[in-house]
Design a protein around this motif. Sequence first.
Motif, PDB file in Angstrom:
ATOM      1  N   THR A  46      70.308  48.592   5.263  1.00  0.00           N
ATOM      2  CA  THR A  46      70.170  49.222   3.944  1.00  0.00           C
ATOM      3  C   THR A  46      70.380  48.213   2.826  1.00  0.00           C
ATOM      4  OG1 THR A  46      70.952  51.330   4.837  1.00  0.00           O
ATOM      5  CG2 THR A  46      71.016  51.055   2.451  1.00  0.00           C
ATOM      6  N   LYS A  47      71.410  47.367   2.985  1.00  0.00           N
ATOM      7  CA  LYS A  47      71.683  46.348   1.977  1.00  0.00           C
ATOM      8  C   LYS A  47      70.537  45.355   1.886  1.00  0.00           C
ATOM      9  CE  LYS A  47      73.991  43.844  -0.968  1.00  0.00           C
ATOM     10  NZ  LYS A  47      74.132  44.285  -2.379  1.00  0.00           N
ATOM     11  N   TYR A  48      69.986  44.969   3.036  1.00  0.00           N
ATOM     12  CA  TYR A  48      68.872  44.020   3.028  1.00  0.00           C
ATOM     13  C   TYR A  48      67.651  44.616   2.331  1.00  0.00           C
ATOM     14  CZ  TYR A  48      65.291  40.775   4.532  1.00  0.00           C
ATOM     15  OH  TYR A  48      64.261  39.866   4.535  1.00  0.00           O
ATOM     16  N   GLN A  49      67.371  45.894   2.556  1.00  0.00           N
ATOM     17  CA  GLN A  49      66.259  46.547   1.870  1.00  0.00           C
ATOM     18  C   GLN A  49      66.466  46.546   0.362  1.00  0.00           C
ATOM     19  OE1 GLN A  49      65.983  50.423   3.752  1.00  0.00           O
ATOM     20  NE2 GLN A  49      64.357  49.713   5.109  1.00  0.00           N
ATOM     21  N   ASP A  50      67.705  46.762  -0.072  1.00  0.00           N
ATOM     22  CA  ASP A  50      68.009  46.716  -1.506  1.00  0.00           C
ATOM     23  C   ASP A  50      67.753  45.326  -2.077  1.00  0.00           C
ATOM     24  OD1 ASP A  50      68.751  49.373  -1.470  1.00  0.00           O
ATOM     25  OD2 ASP A  50      70.894  48.958  -1.274  1.00  0.00           O
ATOM     26  N   ILE A  51      68.112  44.287  -1.306  1.00  0.00           N
ATOM     27  CA  ILE A  51      67.898  42.907  -1.742  1.00  0.00           C
ATOM     28  C   ILE A  51      66.401  42.621  -1.870  1.00  0.00           C
ATOM     29  CG2 ILE A  51      68.158  40.482  -1.065  1.00  0.00           C
ATOM     30  CD1 ILE A  51      70.816  41.321   0.301  1.00  0.00           C
ATOM     31  N   GLN A  82      60.845  43.404  -7.370  1.00  0.00           N
ATOM     32  CA  GLN A  82      60.791  43.876  -8.752  1.00  0.00           C
ATOM     33  C   GLN A  82      60.965  42.725  -9.740  1.00  0.00           C
ATOM     34  OE1 GLN A  82      63.862  46.889  -8.852  1.00  0.00           O
ATOM     35  NE2 GLN A  82      62.541  48.466  -7.953  1.00  0.00           N
ATOM     36  N   ARG A 119      63.959  44.851  -2.287  1.00  0.00           N
ATOM     37  CA  ARG A 119      63.405  45.657  -3.382  1.00  0.00           C
ATOM     38  C   ARG A 119      63.672  44.978  -4.734  1.00  0.00           C
ATOM     39  NH1 ARG A 119      65.917  49.773  -2.202  1.00  0.00           N
ATOM     40  NH2 ARG A 119      64.351  50.945  -1.021  1.00  0.00           N
ATOM     41  N   GLU A 120      64.881  44.506  -4.926  1.00  0.00           N
ATOM     42  CA  GLU A 120      65.226  43.845  -6.183  1.00  0.00           C
ATOM     43  C   GLU A 120      64.455  42.541  -6.353  1.00  0.00           C
ATOM     44  OE1 GLU A 120      69.160  42.045  -8.531  1.00  0.00           O
ATOM     45  OE2 GLU A 120      69.397  43.146  -6.644  1.00  0.00           O
ATOM     46  N   ASP A 140      71.682  46.640  12.313  1.00  0.00           N
ATOM     47  CA  ASP A 140      71.753  48.050  11.938  1.00  0.00           C
ATOM     48  C   ASP A 140      71.134  48.901  13.037  1.00  0.00           C
ATOM     49  OD1 ASP A 140      72.259  50.339  10.382  1.00  0.00           O
ATOM     50  OD2 ASP A 140      71.794  49.225   8.543  1.00  0.00           O
ATOM     51  N   ILE A 182      58.524  49.961   0.190  1.00  0.00           N
ATOM     52  CA  ILE A 182      59.209  48.916  -0.566  1.00  0.00           C
ATOM     53  C   ILE A 182      58.238  47.799  -0.949  1.00  0.00           C
ATOM     54  CG2 ILE A 182      61.003  47.139  -0.470  1.00  0.00           C
ATOM     55  CD1 ILE A 182      62.623  48.993   1.319  1.00  0.00           C
TER      56      ILE A 182
END
Length: 247
Positions: A221-226, A232, A228-229, A122, A152
């Motif tokens: 961005t996708k990796y950050q979402d992964i 959580q 974060r999930e 990225d 995050i």
Amino acid sequence: MKLKYLKTLILILISTGLRAQNIVGEVEYRYRIFYDKIYSNLPNITQQEKDRIQLTWSNPDGYSTRMKLQFWPEKSLYTFGEPYQVQSYSWQVEDYFIENNFEDQTYLKYMDQMGKTYIVRDSLNTPKWRVMNEIRDILGHMCMKAVSEDSIKGQKITAWFASDIPVPMGPEEQFGLPGLILAYDINDGMLIVEAEKITFGEPEEIITLPKKLKGREVSGTKYQDIVREFIQTSNKSKQAWMWGIRY
């Protein structure tokens, strides 16, 4: 008067020359993680669990590995360095590599995380740093303090950068300061990364990646979402997320 100006000019030229020599090199870092401190601050764990963690994981020197950064004016390469003679732990992953390209403002991360191998490409997104009015000597380089945060992972980051090494690189995912980052810590000492050795000049052996990268390729961005999930989900199930993600 002319002699005074001449001396000043010589000092400027010497300083400029030294700075020019400091833009290519290699740094060996000691990466130390303190699991007892991290566990003790995790949410939703009992005092009994905290006590057990202190007995099991307490280590005043932390658990160490060696990392290596190679830098040029236009890019940096980062991966594992030579292991210590006595391994502090045996679960070091095989794949962990970061390349930051400052010419085209892109990065590549190739790493084992959360039970999978990820290839993350990225655009560079420079951390938001605040430079503080504090200095510290590291390996003979006068370093200034800067602070940032990772929202995050919930981390407070304190870095020390050397302005006499005028490249915006650093270890792990830290970069973007007006000088090489020689040390940083997370959350007041839960993780400490410090330079042990600096060698200026072209590295003898350039860090290289396999010709064929095998793994799941995602955007930053996708990796950050992964991530974060994953954090959580780990918190909800009262699991320690740092066993799956580099702290």
